[in-house]
Design an enzyme around this catalytic site. Sequence first.
Site, PDB file in Angstrom:
ATOM      1  N   HIS A 169      -9.635  -6.886  -1.843  1.00 55.94           N
ATOM      2  CA  HIS A 169      -8.568  -6.715  -2.838  1.00 55.94           C
ATOM      3  C   HIS A 169      -8.634  -7.827  -3.882  1.00 55.94           C
ATOM      4  O   HIS A 169      -8.529  -7.575  -5.091  1.00 55.94           O
ATOM      5  CB  HIS A 169      -7.179  -6.767  -2.179  1.00 55.94           C
ATOM      6  CG  HIS A 169      -6.860  -5.650  -1.258  1.00 55.94           C
ATOM      7  ND1 HIS A 169      -6.406  -5.870   0.029  1.00 55.94           N
ATOM      8  CD2 HIS A 169      -6.903  -4.313  -1.415  1.00 55.94           C
ATOM      9  CE1 HIS A 169      -6.169  -4.706   0.604  1.00 55.94           C
ATOM     10  NE2 HIS A 169      -6.474  -3.739  -0.246  1.00 55.94           N
ATOM     11  N   LYS A 218       9.025   1.647   6.974  1.00 55.32           N
ATOM     12  CA  LYS A 218       7.701   1.325   7.497  1.00 55.32           C
ATOM     13  C   LYS A 218       7.729  -0.025   8.207  1.00 55.32           C
ATOM     14  O   LYS A 218       8.357  -0.971   7.743  1.00 55.32           O
ATOM     15  CB  LYS A 218       6.677   1.290   6.358  1.00 55.32           C
ATOM     16  CG  LYS A 218       5.263   1.076   6.835  1.00 55.32           C
ATOM     17  CD  LYS A 218       4.264   1.154   5.696  1.00 55.32           C
ATOM     18  CE  LYS A 218       2.865   0.880   6.223  1.00 55.32           C
ATOM     19  NZ  LYS A 218       1.869   0.898   5.169  1.00 55.32           N
ATOM     20  N   SER A 263      -7.523  -3.192   5.468  1.00 60.26           N
ATOM     21  CA  SER A 263      -6.367  -3.872   6.053  1.00 60.26           C
ATOM     22  C   SER A 263      -6.109  -3.455   7.495  1.00 60.26           C
ATOM     23  O   SER A 263      -5.708  -4.281   8.318  1.00 60.26           O
ATOM     24  CB  SER A 263      -5.121  -3.620   5.199  1.00 60.26           C
ATOM     25  OG  SER A 263      -5.264  -4.226   3.936  1.00 60.26           O
TER      26      SER A 263
END
Length: 154
Positions: A18, A42, A128
């Site tokens: 990223h 979440k 990730s």
Amino acid sequence: MSRIAVFPGSFDPFTKGHEALVRRFAVFFDQVIIGMGVNSTKKYFFTTESRLEHLNSLFNDMPQVSIETYAGLTIEFCQKKKAQYLIRGLRNTTDFELEKSIAQMNKDMSGIETVFLISDPEWHAVNSTIVREIKKNNGDISKFVTKPELLVIA
């Protein structure tokens, strides 16, 4: 008119892949906003606060890069920020197929263009989810995340 781009994601965690993308994209845009999406339903592995601190520490040398959180639709966040572009990295054809569909829907709904860059070869296998699994099992993630000591497990 300034060229403003948003790099959206949950960034749980923000990997070296990223980071490399943001640094590469920054030469094309006047402003790059890293939009860390926050969804109250979440469960994140790392705290929102530590992810923000982590991101700010990575780009404090780049005034054209800012970090913000948002909830809701990414295109609404882009419109609020007057961003004309979404930026995304592609590691493989699977990423391309998914991102292409999202880009087409975003363009249809808002007129916002999505710009893609192919990830650097050394980061094409990093994601990730895998990094979280390594950390959950007490592995060393420093090969995949700059300054992992800033990330606090939720």
